[in-house]
Design a protein around this motif. Structure first.
Motif, PDB file in Angstrom:
ATOM      1  N   ILE A 170      -7.991   7.770 -12.742  1.00 55.87           N
ATOM      2  CA  ILE A 170      -7.495   6.957 -11.626  1.00 55.87           C
ATOM      3  C   ILE A 170      -8.562   6.817 -10.546  1.00 55.87           C
ATOM      4  N   GLN A 171      -9.578   7.660 -10.589  1.00 47.55           N
ATOM      5  CA  GLN A 171     -10.658   7.614  -9.605  1.00 47.55           C
ATOM      6  C   GLN A 171     -11.527   6.365  -9.749  1.00 47.55           C
ATOM      7  N   ASP A 172     -11.909   6.074 -11.016  1.00 48.69           N
ATOM      8  CA  ASP A 172     -12.874   4.982 -11.228  1.00 48.69           C
ATOM      9  C   ASP A 172     -12.635   4.194 -12.521  1.00 48.69           C
ATOM     10  N   GLY A 224      -3.428  10.095  -4.650  1.00 49.54           N
ATOM     11  CA  GLY A 224      -3.804  10.873  -5.827  1.00 49.54           C
ATOM     12  C   GLY A 224      -3.135  10.372  -7.103  1.00 49.54           C
ATOM     13  N   GLY A 225      -2.504   9.198  -7.032  1.00 53.74           N
ATOM     14  CA  GLY A 225      -1.800   8.671  -8.188  1.00 53.74           C
ATOM     15  C   GLY A 225      -2.033   7.187  -8.386  1.00 53.74           C
ATOM     16  N   ALA A 226      -1.148   6.581  -9.169  1.00 52.72           N
ATOM     17  CA  ALA A 226      -1.317   5.174  -9.518  1.00 52.72           C
ATOM     18  C   ALA A 226       0.039   4.557  -9.836  1.00 52.72           C
ATOM     19  N   GLN A 232      -6.618   9.440   0.298  1.00 53.65           N
ATOM     20  CA  GLN A 232      -5.812   8.765   1.309  1.00 53.65           C
ATOM     21  C   GLN A 232      -6.521   7.523   1.858  1.00 53.65           C
ATOM     22  N   GLY A 233      -5.853   6.376   1.749  1.00 55.21           N
ATOM     23  CA  GLY A 233      -6.370   5.122   2.299  1.00 55.21           C
ATOM     24  C   GLY A 233      -7.403   4.404   1.430  1.00 55.21           C
ATOM     25  N   ALA A 279       0.834  -1.202   0.000  1.00 56.26           N
ATOM     26  CA  ALA A 279       0.000   0.000   0.000  1.00 56.26           C
ATOM     27  C   ALA A 279       0.873   1.260   0.000  1.00 56.26           C
ATOM     28  N   SER A 280       2.002   1.211   0.653  1.00 54.30           N
ATOM     29  CA  SER A 280       2.889   2.375   0.728  1.00 54.30           C
ATOM     30  C   SER A 280       3.534   2.722  -0.617  1.00 54.30           C
TER      31      SER A 280
END
Length: 159
Positions: A130-132, A76-78, A95-96, A70-71
């Motif tokens: 990257i949102q959906d 806000g990215g990919a 975040q998360g 996860a780190s």
């Protein structure tokens, strides 16, 4: 003599006319078959609608794929990652919150890349959120298929 030349010329013209009305020659037939075959290949290559892209059924839900830490995924990215023979784009829109999408463009199945804060296809310039995973531009007809994501012990798993 000029009469003989004229007669010979007429015979050649008549012969050509006769051959053109006799039907296709072997050369014309083979050329036509080649043209049709080439057209078929071109149409099938340009007509793909992305059915070759991965979907949720590629992952056995009883055996989730550990895809990334996860780190490693910027907020806000990919990132584009591969594990256990599978490649996916993993995003962290907020975040998360983690999401994962197929790495195959829905236009013709090319492997997408992550660039800045978007997912892009190098083949025909489709872009995805990257949102959906939704289509933001280009010829892609559908959003990228989404995988189910779980985070456990700091690791992102797809199922």
């Amino acid at each position: 003599m000029s009469h003989q030349s004229h007669t010979t010329h007429e015979s050649a013209s008549q012969s050509a006319a006769r051959h053109s009305t006799e039907g296709p020659t072997r050369r014309r037939t083979l050329a036509g078959v080649g043209l049709l075959a080439g057209t078929s290949v071109a149409v099938s290559a340009c007509g793909a609608d992305g059915d070759s892209s991965s979907d949720k059924s590629d992952i056995d839900p009883n055996h989730p794929v550990d895809i990334a830490a996860a780190s490693d995924v910027p907020e806000g990215g990919a990132i584009k990652v591969s594990s256990d023979g599978m490649t996916a784009v993993v995003t962290q829109p907020t975040q998360g919150e983690y999401k994962a999408f197929s790495s195959s463009c829905t236009h013709q199945g090319c492997s997408v890349n992550v660039r800045d804060e978007s997912i892009t296809c190098p083949c025909h310039s489709s872009t995805f959120s990257i949102q959906d995973g939704s289509v933001q531009g280009g010829p892609a007809p559908k959003p990228l298929p989404e995988y189910k994501v779980t985070v456990d012990g700091g690791r992102i798993r797809l199922s």
